[in-house]
Design an enzyme around this catalytic site. Structure first.
Site, mmCIF file in Angstrom:
data_model
loop_
_atom_site.group_PDB
_atom_site.id
_atom_site.type_symbol
_atom_site.label_atom_id
_atom_site.label_comp_id
_atom_site.label_asym_id
_atom_site.label_seq_id
_atom_site.Cartn_x
_atom_site.Cartn_y
_atom_site.Cartn_z
ATOM 1 N N HIS A 69 -2.473 7.325 34.053
ATOM 2 C CA HIS A 69 -3.903 7.533 33.878
ATOM 3 C C HIS A 69 -4.145 9.025 33.680
ATOM 4 O O HIS A 69 -3.363 9.859 34.132
ATOM 5 C CB HIS A 69 -4.677 7.007 35.090
ATOM 6 C CG HIS A 69 -4.757 5.507 35.134
ATOM 7 N ND1 HIS A 69 -5.938 4.826 35.322
ATOM 8 C CD2 HIS A 69 -3.796 4.552 34.997
ATOM 9 C CE1 HIS A 69 -5.709 3.517 35.311
ATOM 10 N NE2 HIS A 69 -4.416 3.332 35.113
ATOM 11 N N CYS B 220 -9.601 1.173 37.473
ATOM 12 C CA CYS B 220 -9.136 0.158 38.415
ATOM 13 C C CYS B 220 -10.283 -0.175 39.348
ATOM 14 O O CYS B 220 -10.830 0.724 39.993
ATOM 15 C CB CYS B 220 -7.940 0.654 39.214
ATOM 16 S SG CYS B 220 -7.413 -0.529 40.470
ATOM 17 N N ASN C 203 -7.016 4.853 31.315
ATOM 18 C CA ASN C 203 -5.600 4.903 30.987
ATOM 19 C C ASN C 203 -5.341 5.938 29.902
ATOM 20 O O ASN C 203 -6.250 6.378 29.197
ATOM 21 C CB ASN C 203 -5.161 3.533 30.440
ATOM 22 C CG ASN C 203 -5.179 2.452 31.482
ATOM 23 O OD1 ASN C 203 -4.306 2.374 32.316
ATOM 24 N ND2 ASN C 203 -6.195 1.600 31.427
#
Length: 309
Positions: free
Chosen positions: A218, A249, A258
């Site tokens: 990430h 998340c 990401n």
């Protein structure tokens, strides 16, 4: 479209397989539910752009990830595409659902830390591993390819820095269970290149070969590409990324998007590393998806190339 000048660097792989996670990991945290037809079109466009692996959806309970509640409707719409379409399964019930739809590749998702295992799976690390064992065993019996995700490999929002030996223990457990591939996740984006190299070396010393490892970074602190390059120099040839930089998340609020697939492809193209991905088609796809979501893409490459056009 401007493309980077190809200047290969020594000691890097000739080809990298990009494990595209946008339709699953990228969309799972979106608050507005994306229509199933739009998700299917997203997957089709990613396949057309040359991505050979597109993680399609997840068979977690709809209560936990409402965005992916349409897995049964989505998978039949894309099953005929000539690409690998892995799906995430949390337990045997999820595996049953995936098998009923003809899935040939699955992924399970473990945690390197107790805090995240509790938040994400409501279990201890060892209880989660015990839950995955019959899933992996049955998947092997069915001839499926199995990926093991490992979250919080570099840092945890509750526990801070994660000891390397702790990550090695859980990764080895997934490997010994029978997972074909192990994806090392920097869920909150705190890794740095030296840390990446140290973890990969420790895994090798513990008997886990680089050929079974993938990386999943990430970009919270802008380190995703530098960390990826460190992994490539170690011999890793599978890199997770999300088209347009989508994702986070839902159980780790400090986790931002990401690594953007376009940013990764730009770097790999410049290094002369083959991916099979058409950057122009991928950029157009991410621009289209950003329009569906009603906001600009966070990918620097998408923004730069779209601006030039």
């Amino acid at each position: 479209m401007n493309l980077p000048m190809k200047v290969p660097a020594p000691g890097l792989p000739a080809r990298v397989r990009i494990h595209e996670v946008g339709p699953r990991d990228g969309l799972q945290n979106e608050k507005t539910v994306v229509p199933t037809a739009v998700k299917a079109e997203f997957i089709r466009r990613l396949a057309d752009a040359g991505l050979s692996t597109v993680e399609a959806t997840s068979f977690v309970h709809p209560r936990w990830v409402p965005q992916l509640a349409d897995a049964e409707e989505l998978l039949p719409l894309v099953n005929g595409l000539p690409v690998r379409l892995p799906v995430l399964v949390p337990n045997e019930r999820g595996l049953d659902r995936a098998l009923a739809l003809g899935a040939r590749e699955i992924a399970v998702f473990a945690s390197a830390t107790e805090s995240f295992a509790k938040a994400n799976l409501n279990r201890t690390v060892d209880e989660a591993l015990a839950m995955f064992e019959p899933v992996v065993t049955r998947a092997i019996e069915q001839g499926l390819t199995i990926r093991g995700y490992l979250s919080m490999c570099f840092g945890d929002p509750w526990e801070g820095a994660v000891p390397i030996e702790q990550v090695v223990r859980v990764t080895k457990a997934l490997a010994e269970m029978g997972c074909d591939e192990l994806s090392l996740g920097d869920t909150i984006g705190v890794a740095t290149p030296g840390h990446v190299q140290a973890l990969l070396s420790a895994l090798n010393e513990a008997g886990v070969p680089t050929s079974r490892l993938a990386v999943h970074f990430h970009d919270t602190y802008g380190q995703a590409l530098s960390n990826t390059l460190a992994a490539l120099r170690h011999g890793v040839t599978t890199v997770d990324a999300s088209a347009g930089g989508l994702g986070g998340c839902p159980y780790a609020k400090s986790a931002t998007g990401n690594l953007a697939t376009e940013d990764l492809v730009w770097m790999l193209d410049g290094l002369g590393i083959e991916t099979g991905v058409d950057l122009a088609a991928l950029t157009a796809t991410s621009g289209w998806m950003a329009g569906q979501l009603g906001r600009p893409s966070p990918s620097r490459t998408v923004r730069a190339l779209s601006h030039k056009e």
